[in-house]
Design an enzyme around this catalytic site. Structure first.
Site, PDB file in Angstrom:
ATOM      1  N   SER A 127      45.699  41.782  52.276  1.00 37.01           N
ATOM      2  CA  SER A 127      46.365  43.267  51.973  1.00 37.01           C
ATOM      3  C   SER A 127      47.863  43.328  52.048  1.00 37.01           C
ATOM      4  O   SER A 127      48.675  44.129  51.744  1.00 37.01           O
ATOM      5  CB  SER A 127      45.750  44.423  52.594  1.00 37.01           C
ATOM      6  OG  SER A 127      45.884  44.382  54.036  1.00 37.01           O
ATOM      7  N   HIS A 148      41.653  42.029  46.374  1.00 40.64           N
ATOM      8  CA  HIS A 148      41.678  42.754  47.472  1.00 40.64           C
ATOM      9  C   HIS A 148      40.875  44.104  47.171  1.00 40.64           C
ATOM     10  O   HIS A 148      41.016  45.095  46.268  1.00 40.64           O
ATOM     11  CB  HIS A 148      43.368  43.197  47.297  1.00 40.64           C
ATOM     12  CG  HIS A 148      43.508  44.416  48.557  1.00 40.64           C
ATOM     13  ND1 HIS A 148      44.381  45.162  48.417  1.00 40.64           N
ATOM     14  CD2 HIS A 148      43.148  44.344  49.565  1.00 40.64           C
ATOM     15  CE1 HIS A 148      44.450  45.998  49.507  1.00 40.64           C
ATOM     16  NE2 HIS A 148      43.613  45.543  50.265  1.00 40.64           N
ATOM     17  N   GLU A 160      41.983  44.991  43.521  1.00 40.15           N
ATOM     18  CA  GLU A 160      43.409  44.418  42.728  1.00 40.15           C
ATOM     19  C   GLU A 160      43.238  43.086  42.795  1.00 40.15           C
ATOM     20  O   GLU A 160      42.957  42.248  43.595  1.00 40.15           O
ATOM     21  CB  GLU A 160      44.637  44.720  43.802  1.00 40.15           C
ATOM     22  CG  GLU A 160      44.976  46.351  43.923  1.00 40.15           C
ATOM     23  CD  GLU A 160      45.808  46.880  44.922  1.00 40.15           C
ATOM     24  OE1 GLU A 160      46.908  47.481  44.513  1.00 40.15           O
ATOM     25  OE2 GLU A 160      45.937  46.095  45.954  1.00 40.15           O
ATOM     26  N   ASN A 198      49.463  49.992  48.359  1.00 41.26           N
ATOM     27  CA  ASN A 198      50.074  50.148  49.489  1.00 41.26           C
ATOM     28  C   ASN A 198      51.562  50.427  49.085  1.00 41.26           C
ATOM     29  O   ASN A 198      52.223  50.911  49.950  1.00 41.26           O
ATOM     30  CB  ASN A 198      49.791  49.153  50.313  1.00 41.26           C
ATOM     31  CG  ASN A 198      48.448  49.018  50.929  1.00 41.26           C
ATOM     32  OD1 ASN A 198      48.091  50.194  51.238  1.00 41.26           O
ATOM     33  ND2 ASN A 198      47.948  48.114  51.346  1.00 41.26           N
TER      34      ASN A 198
END
Length: 510
Positions: A127, A148, A160, A198
Site C-alpha cells: 500500500s 492492492h 488497485e 490513500n
C-alpha cells in the site's frame, strides 16, 4: 480504459504469500472463485491461524443463511498450506502480502523469479512502497504488478492494479481482468505515492482537522455534519480513531514526504500529539474520543428554536441547493421564487442565506447585506439530517433567529459553527475533487477510475469528480480559489485540470 483481456482460468493455481489477515483474506477471495490456492508462510502456525480465521468467518455466514455448508467446504478444500517456496513453482499468479519493507520484499521477489515459471505474474499487495522500486532489481520487472486489496479483502470491493515503470500492460490487463472476475472493482493506477485512494483521501481528514484546530467546531459536531449532510458512513474523527492514529498519521507523513512537502498533504500537529501520547484510537482505548467502558461520547452541538418562517423568498437559481428549496415546499412553507440571472440567494426574514463558496460569511456580508448567513453543501438536501451554517460578524440576532427557525422548520439538525471559509462538507468535497483532478491530470488514473476507487475503497457516497460535476465545476473552482485567497496558501490551489474544465465550461464526466 476498456479491458478485453481474459482473466486467468479457474484451473490456474494462485499463491498467496503471508498468512496474516490480509493474506488469508486474499486467499479466500481467490478460492471462492474456484482457483486452487496455496497459502504460503514460513510459520506453519500462522497458516493454521489464517485458515481458521477464514473458516470462522465463513461459519458465521452459514449460520446466517448467507452460505451453504457445502460451499464452505468447497472453498476450504481449494486452499492448501505451504512452508516451502518450491511449492509455488506452478502458480500462474503469486500475490505477496508480507511486511511493508522494501529490502524484504525485494528478496522475496528474487526467490520467486528463480522459482516460478517465466510467464507467472508476480503481484504485490503493498500500500505504500513503489512498485517501480520493488522491481528495480528483478531480472524481468515487466511481470511485477501491484494488486492492492483493501481490508477486509473478502468484503471490500476495490482492488488497485498498480503499474510500475516496467510493468507490462498485458500483465496489468490480465491482473485487472482476474480481479474483476473475482467480483472486485478493479481500477488502473500508476505507481505514485498513495496510488489513488490513500492520496485522494487525505483531505477528508485534513480539512476537518484544520477546522477543529481553528476552533470552527468541536469533534462531535464535525463528525455529525459530515455524516448527516455529506452522507459519509463515518465522520473523519471517528474514522481516524478506527484506523488508528499511528497508521493514519504515518500514511499522511509518507504522502507528504513523497510529494516533497507539498502543503496539500501537511500533517496535523493535533494528530501528531495523539500519537506521541499513545492515544491511538479504539485500539488503545482513547483517541479523539474516549472508548473506556462507561465513557460518554460528546454530543454534537445542535441549535434549536428560532423564528418560524412566515415566507421564504428564493432569488435566482440555487444550483445544487435547489433540492433545499424542494424540501421547503414539501414542508408546506410559503416559498416565493424570483428569477435572476445575476444573483442567487434565499431571503428569510431579515437574513440573506447563500450556499458557501469558500469565503467568510463576514467577507460576503461586506459586499452588501450585513445580515448574511452561509449554509453548507449536502449530498442530497431532501434527505440531509444535519447541516452547518455560519453567520457574518455583522449579522443581527434577529436575522440569526430567522435562519435558525427556517432549518428547524425543515427538521434538519442545525449546527451553527464559527465563520470558517468553506464550512465543512463543501471545503472537504472541493478538496477531494481537487486531489482527484490532480491525479487524473498527472496520468495516475482516469476520472472514472478515481470515482470508482473512492467509492469502492473507502465507501464514499459519491465519487469526488462526479460530485464536482453535480455541484458545478465553476462553484468548486471558485470555492478553492476563495479558500486560497482566504488562507494565502498553495494548499488550496485549484488543480490545473480543474482550472481548464472551468474555463472550458466542461465537466469531468460526459
Amino acid at each position: 480504459m476498456t479491458n478485453t483481456v481474459s482473466p486467468l482460468d479457474k484451473s490456474a493455481q494462485i499463491a498467496v504469500i503471508g498468512a496474516g489477515t490480509m493474506g488469508a483474506g486474499i486467499a479466500q477471495v481467490a478460492a471462492a472463485y474456484g482457483h486452487p490456492v496455496i497459502l504460503f508462510d514460513m510459520n506453519p502456525e500462522a497458516i493454521e491461524r489464517g485458515i481458521n480465521h477464514i473458516k470462522s468467518g465463513l461459519e458465521r455466514q452459514v449460520s446466517r443463511g448467507k452460505m451453504t455448508q457445502e460451499a464452505l467446504d468447497a472453498l476450504l478444500a481449494n486452499i492448501s498450506p505451504a512452508t516451502e517456496i518450491e511449492a509455488l513453482a506452478d502458480s500462474k499468479l503469486v500475490i505477496e502480502a508480507i511486511i511493508e519493507d522494501l529490502g524484504i520484499k525485494r528478496g522475496l521477489l528474487a526467490n520467486l523469479e528463480a522459482t516460478c515459471a517465466t510467464d507467472a505474474i508476480l503481484a504485490t499487495n503493498t500500500s505504500s512502497i513503489s512498485v517501480t522500486a520493488l522491481g528495480a532489481e528483478m531480472s524481468n520487472p515487466e511481470r511485477l504488478v501491484g494488486m492492492h486489496f483493501f481490508n477486509p479483502a473478502p468484503v471490500m470491493k476495490l482492488v488497485e492494479i498498480v503499474s510500475g515503470l516496467a510493468t507490462s500492460q498485458a500483465v496489468a490487463d490480465q491482473t485487472h481482468a482476474t480481479a474483476t472476475a473475482w467480483g472486485k472493482q478493479a481500477v488502473y493506477t500508476k505507481s505514485t505515492p498513495g496510488f489513488i485512494v490513500n492520496r485522494v483521501a487525505r483531505p477528508f481528514y485534513a480539512e476537518s482537522l484544520r477546522i477543529f484546530e481553528e476552533g470552527g467546531a468541536d469533534l462531535a459536531t464535525l463528525d455529525q455534519v459530515i455524516k448527516g449532510a455529506g452522507n459519509f458512513r463515518m465522520g473523519p474523527f471517528e474514522l481516524m480513531d478506527l484506523i488508528g492514529h499511528d497508521v493514519n498519521y504515518a500514511v499522511t507523513c509518507s504522502v507528504f514526504d513523497a510529494y516533497y512537502q507539498d502543503p496539500r498533504f501537511l500533517p496535523s500537529l493535533t494528530q501528531k500529539a495523539l500519537v506521541e501520547c499513545g492515544r491511538l484510537g479504539r485500539k488503545s482505548g482513547h483517541g479523539f474520543y474516549d472508548y473506556a467502558e462507561g465513557a460518554e461520547k460528546p454530543a454534537a452541538a445542535i441549535t434549536t428554536g428560532g423564528n418560524a418562517p412566515a415566507q421564504v423568498q428564493v432569488v435566482g437559481d440555487q444550483g445544487v441547493a435547489n433540492a433545499l428549496v424542494e424540501r421547503m415546499e414539501a414542508k408546506g412553507l410559503n416559498v416565493e421564487k424570483q428569477a435572476s440571472d445575476t444573483e442567487s440567494y434565499i431571503k428569510v426574514g431579515a437574513a440573506r442565506l447563500c450556499l458557501t463558496d469558500g469565503r467568510f460569511a463576514t467577507e460576503v456580508a461586506a459586499t452588501g447585506n450585513p445580515d448574511t448567513a452561509l449554509f453548507d453543501l449536502a449530498l442530497d438536501y431532501n434527505a440531509a439530517t444535519a447541516l452547518a451554517v455560519s453567520f457574518a460578524d455583522q449579522c443581527s440576532e434577529a436575522a440569526k433567529q430567522d435562519v435558525i427557525g427556517l432549518f428547524n422548520a425543515l427538521d434538519i439538525n442545525l449546527s451553527v459553527i464559527d465563520d470558517i471559509p468553506g464550512l465543512v462538507v463543501m471545503r472537504t468535497v472541493a478538496m477531494l475533487a481537487n486531489e482527484a483532478s490532480d491525479a487524473v491530470n498527472q496520468g495516475v488514473c482516469t476520472a472514472a477510475d478515481a470515482d470508482v476507487a473512492m467509492r469502492g475503497g473507502v465507501n464514499y457516497p459519491q465519487g469526488p469528480l462526479a460530485w464536482a460535476d453535480a455541484i458545478g465545476v465553476a462553484h468548486v473552482f471558485n470555492t478553492l480559489s476563495n479558500l486560497q485567497q482566504c488562507y494565502g496558501e498553495d494548499r488550496y490551489r485549484p488543480s490545473a485540470l480543474l482550472r481548464r474544465k472551468f474555463f472550458a465550461g466542461a465537466t469531468f464526466h460526459g
